[in-house]
Design an enzyme around this catalytic site. Structure first.
Site, short mmCIF file in Angstrom:
data_model
loop_
_atom_site.label_atom_id
_atom_site.label_comp_id
_atom_site.label_asym_id
_atom_site.label_seq_id
_atom_site.Cartn_x
_atom_site.Cartn_y
_atom_site.Cartn_z
N ASP A 145 0.85 -1.19 0.00
CA ASP A 145 0.00 0.00 0.00
C ASP A 145 0.89 1.24 0.00
O ASP A 145 2.09 1.16 0.27
CB ASP A 145 -0.90 -0.05 1.24
CG ASP A 145 -1.78 1.16 1.37
OD1 ASP A 145 -2.49 1.49 0.40
OD2 ASP A 145 -1.77 1.79 2.44
N ASP B 81 -0.34 5.23 0.85
CA ASP B 81 -0.65 6.22 1.90
C ASP B 81 -0.75 5.55 3.26
O ASP B 81 -1.51 4.60 3.45
CB ASP B 81 -1.98 6.91 1.59
CG ASP B 81 -1.95 7.68 0.29
OD1 ASP B 81 -1.10 8.57 0.15
OD2 ASP B 81 -2.78 7.38 -0.60
N ASP C 10 -1.78 -0.68 6.00
CA ASP C 10 -1.86 0.04 7.28
C ASP C 10 -3.25 0.05 7.87
O ASP C 10 -3.47 0.69 8.90
CB ASP C 10 -1.38 1.48 7.10
CG ASP C 10 -2.35 2.31 6.26
OD1 ASP C 10 -2.82 1.80 5.21
OD2 ASP C 10 -2.65 3.45 6.64
#
Length: 220
Positions: free
Chosen positions: A13, A15, A173
């Protein structure tokens, strides 16, 4: 201690995992809201809204600021313009991000970045932060008809990478990354420092948690 064996690839991922982009989101969203004569949102509010794609972010920010849904098209156009101007300016690669990517690459894994950020913005951000060269593929939220937490982006990335989902490590995240990975049949590790809609990330269904991506090498 090695936790994963037989891996062929990794999907990472962007961001909240590789780059702290909250500052970019705050500036772009508040620039768009100001054009609509709506109040600015604090960073803590914006952080809670990040993670499900730009359209969701703009719609949610518009509601948080008290704007009518009918203003969405104007807000979206303004946000895209503002984000294009600030992309990467208020963002910083997390400590350990580059080391973690290097460890994955040195382990012989094929790498793809799969993010809900539009592909053009994602590639430019990775380029600015010196991380683009690690990835053979970059797929944004506009690359497929559905976004994470749907498993489609991960399954398509696995197909392009020529890797079996069960042998492709997903690193993210948030619960969105975990849910997408579980549905796709991929092992998943979450970092502890990103954006998880204001919820504790360690409550998510994941195979492990990292306080720094630099530590992923010990698990390969």
């Amino acid at each position: 201690m090695s936790r994963f064996t037989g891996l062929q690839a990794a999907i990472v991922d962007l961001d909240g995992t590789l780059v702290d982009t909250l500052g970019d989101f705050v500036v772009a969203l508040n620039g768009a809201l100001a054009e609509l004569s709506l109040p600015a949102l604090p960073a803590a509010t914006v952080e809670r809204l990040v993670g499900k794609g730009s359209e969701h972010l703009v719609r949610s920010a518009l509601r948080e600021a008290g704007g009518a849904d009918a203003l969405y098209e104007a807000a979206w156009t303004a946000y895209q313009r503002h984000y294009g101007k600030v992309n990467g300016r208020h963002a910083t690669a997390y400590p350990g991000a580059e080391q973690g990517l290097r460890a994955l690459r040195d382990a012989g894994l094929r790498l793809a970045c799969v993010t809900n950020k539009p592909t053009g913005f994602a590639r430019e951000l990775l380029r600015q932060k010196g991380l683009l060269a690690f990835f053979g593929q970059v797929f944004g939220g506009d690359a497929f008809e559905r976004r994470k937490p749907d498993p489609l982006p991960l399954l398509e990335a696995c197909r392009v990478l020529g890797a079996a989902p069960a042998r492709t490590l997903v690193i993210g995240d948030s619960v969105n990354d975990a849910a997408a990975a579980r549905a796709a049949g991929c092992p998943v590790v979450l970092v502890s420092y990103g954006y998880n809609h204001g919820q504790p990330v360690r409550s998510a269904d994941a195979d492990g948690f990292l306080d720094s991506l630099a530590g992923v090498g010990a698990w390969l």
